[in-house]
Design a protein around this motif. Structure first.
Motif, PDB file in Angstrom:
ATOM      1  N   ILE A   2       0.558  -0.723  -0.261  1.00  0.00           N
ATOM      2  CA  ILE A   2       0.783   0.104  -1.454  1.00  0.00           C
ATOM      3  C   ILE A   2       1.328   1.458  -1.058  1.00  0.00           C
ATOM      4  CG2 ILE A   2      -0.362   1.203  -3.419  1.00  0.00           C
ATOM      5  CD1 ILE A   2      -2.331  -1.138  -3.394  1.00  0.00           C
ATOM      6  N   ALA A   3       0.760   2.020   0.038  1.00  0.00           N
ATOM      7  CA  ALA A   3       1.246   3.320   0.519  1.00  0.00           C
ATOM      8  C   ALA A   3       2.694   3.218   0.957  1.00  0.00           C
ATOM      9  CB  ALA A   3       0.373   3.789   1.683  1.00  0.00           C
ATOM     10  N   PHE A   4       3.096   2.107   1.557  1.00  0.00           N
ATOM     11  CA  PHE A   4       4.470   1.920   2.012  1.00  0.00           C
ATOM     12  C   PHE A   4       5.413   1.872   0.811  1.00  0.00           C
ATOM     13  CE2 PHE A   4       7.972  -1.070   2.731  1.00  0.00           C
ATOM     14  CZ  PHE A   4       8.621  -0.470   3.796  1.00  0.00           C
ATOM     15  N   VAL A   5       5.049   1.132  -0.227  1.00  0.00           N
ATOM     16  CA  VAL A   5       5.889   1.008  -1.420  1.00  0.00           C
ATOM     17  C   VAL A   5       6.016   2.349  -2.110  1.00  0.00           C
ATOM     18  CG1 VAL A   5       6.042  -0.053  -3.712  1.00  0.00           C
ATOM     19  CG2 VAL A   5       5.370  -1.438  -1.750  1.00  0.00           C
ATOM     20  N   THR A   6       4.889   3.067  -2.198  1.00  0.00           N
ATOM     21  CA  THR A   6       4.902   4.373  -2.870  1.00  0.00           C
ATOM     22  C   THR A   6       5.720   5.387  -2.088  1.00  0.00           C
ATOM     23  OG1 THR A   6       2.682   3.901  -3.715  1.00  0.00           O
ATOM     24  CG2 THR A   6       3.427   6.191  -3.797  1.00  0.00           C
ATOM     25  N   ALA A   7       5.539   5.406  -0.787  1.00  0.00           N
ATOM     26  CA  ALA A   7       6.241   6.382   0.052  1.00  0.00           C
ATOM     27  C   ALA A   7       7.753   6.189   0.012  1.00  0.00           C
ATOM     28  CB  ALA A   7       5.739   6.291   1.492  1.00  0.00           C
ATOM     29  N   ASN A   8       8.197   4.967  -0.163  1.00  0.00           N
ATOM     30  CA  ASN A   8       9.636   4.694  -0.169  1.00  0.00           C
ATOM     31  C   ASN A   8      10.211   4.561  -1.578  1.00  0.00           C
ATOM     32  OD1 ASN A   8      10.563   4.018   2.835  1.00  0.00           O
ATOM     33  ND2 ASN A   8       8.481   3.210   2.563  1.00  0.00           N
ATOM     34  N   ASN A   9       9.404   4.915  -2.590  1.00  0.00           N
ATOM     35  CA  ASN A   9       9.861   4.904  -3.985  1.00  0.00           C
ATOM     36  C   ASN A   9      10.516   3.576  -4.365  1.00  0.00           C
ATOM     37  OD1 ASN A   9       9.071   7.630  -4.483  1.00  0.00           O
ATOM     38  ND2 ASN A   9      10.884   8.311  -3.305  1.00  0.00           N
ATOM     39  N   LEU A  10       9.889   2.471  -3.981  1.00  0.00           N
ATOM     40  CA  LEU A  10      10.463   1.162  -4.232  1.00  0.00           C
ATOM     41  C   LEU A  10      10.193   0.673  -5.651  1.00  0.00           C
ATOM     42  CD1 LEU A  10       9.594  -0.617  -0.866  1.00  0.00           C
ATOM     43  CD2 LEU A  10      11.715   0.576  -1.502  1.00  0.00           C
ATOM     44  N   LEU A  11       9.169   1.223  -6.311  1.00  0.00           N
ATOM     45  CA  LEU A  11       8.813   0.790  -7.655  1.00  0.00           C
ATOM     46  C   LEU A  11       8.495   1.990  -8.524  1.00  0.00           C
ATOM     47  CD1 LEU A  11       6.399  -2.190  -6.818  1.00  0.00           C
ATOM     48  CD2 LEU A  11       8.756  -2.372  -7.634  1.00  0.00           C
ATOM     49  N   ASN A  12       8.797   1.852  -9.824  1.00  0.00           N
ATOM     50  CA  ASN A  12       8.364   2.888 -10.755  1.00  0.00           C
ATOM     51  C   ASN A  12       6.904   2.663 -11.113  1.00  0.00           C
ATOM     52  OD1 ASN A  12       8.305   0.793 -12.645  1.00  0.00           O
ATOM     53  ND2 ASN A  12      10.415   1.203 -13.310  1.00  0.00           N
ATOM     54  N   LEU A  13       6.331   3.576 -11.896  1.00  0.00           N
ATOM     55  CA  LEU A  13       4.902   3.542 -12.162  1.00  0.00           C
ATOM     56  C   LEU A  13       4.438   2.268 -12.876  1.00  0.00           C
ATOM     57  CD1 LEU A  13       2.179   4.930 -11.951  1.00  0.00           C
ATOM     58  CD2 LEU A  13       2.695   6.133 -14.095  1.00  0.00           C
ATOM     59  N   PRO A  14       5.084   1.839 -13.963  1.00  0.00           N
ATOM     60  CA  PRO A  14       4.615   0.597 -14.622  1.00  0.00           C
ATOM     61  C   PRO A  14       4.667  -0.606 -13.682  1.00  0.00           C
ATOM     62  CG  PRO A  14       6.095   1.804 -16.067  1.00  0.00           C
ATOM     63  CD  PRO A  14       6.192   2.459 -14.724  1.00  0.00           C
ATOM     64  N   ASN A  15       5.781  -0.741 -12.970  1.00  0.00           N
ATOM     65  CA  ASN A  15       5.883  -1.874 -12.039  1.00  0.00           C
ATOM     66  C   ASN A  15       4.862  -1.774 -10.904  1.00  0.00           C
ATOM     67  OD1 ASN A  15       7.897  -3.242 -13.369  1.00  0.00           O
ATOM     68  ND2 ASN A  15       9.569  -2.256 -12.252  1.00  0.00           N
ATOM     69  N   MET A  16       4.551  -0.525 -10.515  1.00  0.00           N
ATOM     70  CA  MET A  16       3.548  -0.328  -9.454  1.00  0.00           C
ATOM     71  C   MET A  16       2.178  -0.856  -9.905  1.00  0.00           C
ATOM     72  SD  MET A  16       2.647   0.680  -6.488  1.00  0.00           S
ATOM     73  CE  MET A  16       4.010   1.688  -5.894  1.00  0.00           C
ATOM     74  N   ILE A  17       1.845  -0.615 -11.164  1.00  0.00           N
ATOM     75  CA  ILE A  17       0.562  -1.100 -11.691  1.00  0.00           C
ATOM     76  C   ILE A  17       0.522  -2.623 -11.669  1.00  0.00           C
ATOM     77  CG2 ILE A  17      -0.922  -1.200 -13.733  1.00  0.00           C
ATOM     78  CD1 ILE A  17       0.103   1.616 -14.441  1.00  0.00           C
ATOM     79  N   TYR A  18       1.611  -3.242 -12.158  1.00  0.00           N
ATOM     80  CA  TYR A  18       1.672  -4.712 -12.133  1.00  0.00           C
ATOM     81  C   TYR A  18       1.631  -5.238 -10.702  1.00  0.00           C
ATOM     82  CZ  TYR A  18       2.967  -4.576 -17.082  1.00  0.00           C
ATOM     83  OH  TYR A  18       2.973  -4.379 -18.438  1.00  0.00           O
ATOM     84  N   TYR A  19       2.330  -4.515  -9.828  1.00  0.00           N
ATOM     85  CA  TYR A  19       2.406  -4.948  -8.432  1.00  0.00           C
ATOM     86  C   TYR A  19       1.018  -4.940  -7.775  1.00  0.00           C
ATOM     87  CZ  TYR A  19       3.645  -4.896  -3.479  1.00  0.00           C
ATOM     88  OH  TYR A  19       3.738  -5.191  -2.135  1.00  0.00           O
ATOM     89  N   VAL A  20       0.300  -3.836  -7.975  1.00  0.00           N
ATOM     90  CA  VAL A  20      -1.036  -3.707  -7.375  1.00  0.00           C
ATOM     91  C   VAL A  20      -1.980  -4.776  -7.927  1.00  0.00           C
ATOM     92  CG1 VAL A  20      -3.069  -2.226  -7.184  1.00  0.00           C
ATOM     93  CG2 VAL A  20      -0.788  -1.254  -6.878  1.00  0.00           C
ATOM     94  N   GLY A  21      -1.968  -4.980  -9.259  1.00  0.00           N
ATOM     95  CA  GLY A  21      -2.827  -5.994  -9.869  1.00  0.00           C
ATOM     96  C   GLY A  21      -2.481  -7.391  -9.385  1.00  0.00           C
ATOM     97  N   GLY A  22      -1.158  -7.668  -9.350  1.00  0.00           N
ATOM     98  CA  GLY A  22      -0.736  -8.989  -8.887  1.00  0.00           C
ATOM     99  C   GLY A  22      -1.082  -9.221  -7.426  1.00  0.00           C
ATOM    100  N   LEU A  23      -0.933  -8.179  -6.596  1.00  0.00           N
ATOM    101  CA  LEU A  23      -1.242  -8.293  -5.164  1.00  0.00           C
ATOM    102  C   LEU A  23      -2.730  -8.548  -4.944  1.00  0.00           C
ATOM    103  CD1 LEU A  23      -0.024  -8.085  -2.315  1.00  0.00           C
ATOM    104  CD2 LEU A  23      -0.566  -5.636  -2.360  1.00  0.00           C
ATOM    105  N   LEU A  24      -3.548  -7.890  -5.759  1.00  0.00           N
ATOM    106  CA  LEU A  24      -5.003  -8.076  -5.645  1.00  0.00           C
ATOM    107  C   LEU A  24      -5.394  -9.511  -6.014  1.00  0.00           C
ATOM    108  CD1 LEU A  24      -7.810  -6.854  -5.189  1.00  0.00           C
ATOM    109  CD2 LEU A  24      -7.813  -6.173  -7.603  1.00  0.00           C
ATOM    110  N   ILE A  25      -4.862 -10.001  -7.145  1.00  0.00           N
ATOM    111  CA  ILE A  25      -5.188 -11.365  -7.576  1.00  0.00           C
ATOM    112  C   ILE A  25      -4.669 -12.386  -6.568  1.00  0.00           C
ATOM    113  CG2 ILE A  25      -4.741 -13.097  -9.370  1.00  0.00           C
ATOM    114  CD1 ILE A  25      -4.622 -10.765 -11.381  1.00  0.00           C
ATOM    115  N   TYR A  26      -3.464 -12.142  -6.072  1.00  0.00           N
ATOM    116  CA  TYR A  26      -2.832 -13.062  -5.108  1.00  0.00           C
ATOM    117  C   TYR A  26      -3.691 -13.195  -3.845  1.00  0.00           C
ATOM    118  CZ  TYR A  26       0.711 -14.898  -1.907  1.00  0.00           C
ATOM    119  OH  TYR A  26       1.402 -15.648  -0.998  1.00  0.00           O
ATOM    120  N   ASN A  27      -4.123 -12.067  -3.317  1.00  0.00           N
ATOM    121  CA  ASN A  27      -4.894 -12.099  -2.068  1.00  0.00           C
ATOM    122  C   ASN A  27      -6.334 -12.548  -2.279  1.00  0.00           C
ATOM    123  OD1 ASN A  27      -3.128 -11.440   0.108  1.00  0.00           O
ATOM    124  ND2 ASN A  27      -2.913  -9.400  -0.783  1.00  0.00           N
TER     125      ASN A  27
END
Length: 321
Positions: A2-27
């Motif tokens: 998450i820190a890597f994605v945030t540091a490199n501005n790869l996602l905007n805020l809404p997508n970041m929320i979906y990304y974090v939730g999806g990553l948690l469920i996936y793992n």
């Protein structure tokens, strides 16, 4: 990650929320597969090579699936040309961490449960073994004894009431006292005397059985497991030839020095003893040792020894503290 994605501005805020939730469920799903499937199915049953192989496959497939999924849903790979190696490194690191953590906790849990089950089963087996071996009264012997009492009662023999009392005492011990965890020493000694009286009734004559129990010195709150001393005495009855061979004898003594109990039996060795029936089926020497280990581990000494004069010596010393 998450820190890597945030540091490199790869996602905007809404997508970041979906990304974090999806990553948690996936793992969580990956964790579940390793924890609840791979460990019980392969590691616990000692199929270690298959466990390692499947764990590696889960790691590779989960990492590859993440790369494909994130590329299609979040377009991350399009924005990571310069940092793509670092992006892959973070994916592989996180998936490896999930697999390792799930394996560690799964293995630890199962080892703990196995140890607990082993202890529980051991305790249950020990208790079952002890319960099955506890004192019982032989129905055949009981019937014979009652017949003898009946014959005596026909002649209005004065011994009838004493015989009934002795048998009643022994029955009380078998039915009630033997189900307890511990009983007073007095009860154990009284049962030995009752068994002796019933055994004399069987042969309808005096037997050379002598007691030196010093019951006046026995403290009422001193307790032992039921059938511990009685079984040693019953073994002497069974193997001494008492009642069937001339010259047979049993001498029983007990001393109590503060909390130190010394119980000694010296008996003849019968020459024609073949499973003589005393009416009381005790624990046997192996079970007695097991019982002593259970209650007095490191605090007892048991000696069972044949003597040169065709007698048998039994000595039990217990620290009752």
């Amino acid at each position: 990650m998450i820190a890597f994605v945030t540091a490199n501005n790869l996602l905007n805020l809404p997508n970041m929320i979906y990304y974090v939730g999806g990553l948690l469920i996936y793992n969580l799903g990956v964790y579940y597969i390793v924890y609840h499937f791979l460990v019980p199915r392969y590691y616990v049953v000692n199929r270690y090579p298959l466990f390692i192989l499947n764990a590696v496959l889960v790691f590779l497939i989960s990492a590859l699936f993440r790369i494909l999924l994130e590329s299609s849903l979040f377009k991350i790979s399009e924005n990571t040309d310069s940092t793509f190696p670092n992006y892959l490194y973070h994916i592989y690191s996180l998936q490896a961490l999930v697999v390792v953590v799930a394996s560690f906790f799964g293995i630890t849990k199962d080892k703990f449960l196995i140890e607990q089950n082993y202890k529980t089963l051991g305790a249950e087996k020990e208790q079952l073994h002890f319960d099955l071996l506890k004192a019982k009264l032989s129905p055949h012997f009981l019937l014979n004894t009652l017949n003898n009492i009946y014959v005596k009662s026909l002649g209005a023999n004065g011994e009838t009431s004493a015989s009934i009392l002795q048998l009643s005492s022994l029955l009380q011990y078998v039915i009630y006292d033997s189900s307890l965890d511990k009983i007073p020493l007095r009860s154990e000694f009284s049962s030995m005397e009752s068994l002796t009286g019933v055994y004399r009734l069987k042969y309808n004559r005096e037997l050379n059985i002598c007691f030196d129990l010093n019951q006046s010195d026995i403290v009422d709150n001193m307790e032992v497991p039921p059938a511990l001393l009685l079984t040693l005495f019953e073994n002497a009855l069974k193997h001494s030839g008492i009642g069937s061979e001339e010259g047979s004898f049993i001498y029983v003594s007990c001393q109590l020095d503060q909390s130190q109990l010394l119980f000694v039996i010296r008996n003849s060795i019968g020459k024609r003893v073949v499973g003589m029936e005393t009416g009381y089926m005790g624990l046997g020497n192996e079970a007695i040792k097991h019982l002593l280990e259970r209650y007095y581990k490191g605090r007892f000494s048991l000696i069972l020894q044949a003597q040169a004069d065709d007698s048998f010596y039994t000595s039990l010393t217990i620290d009752l503290r």
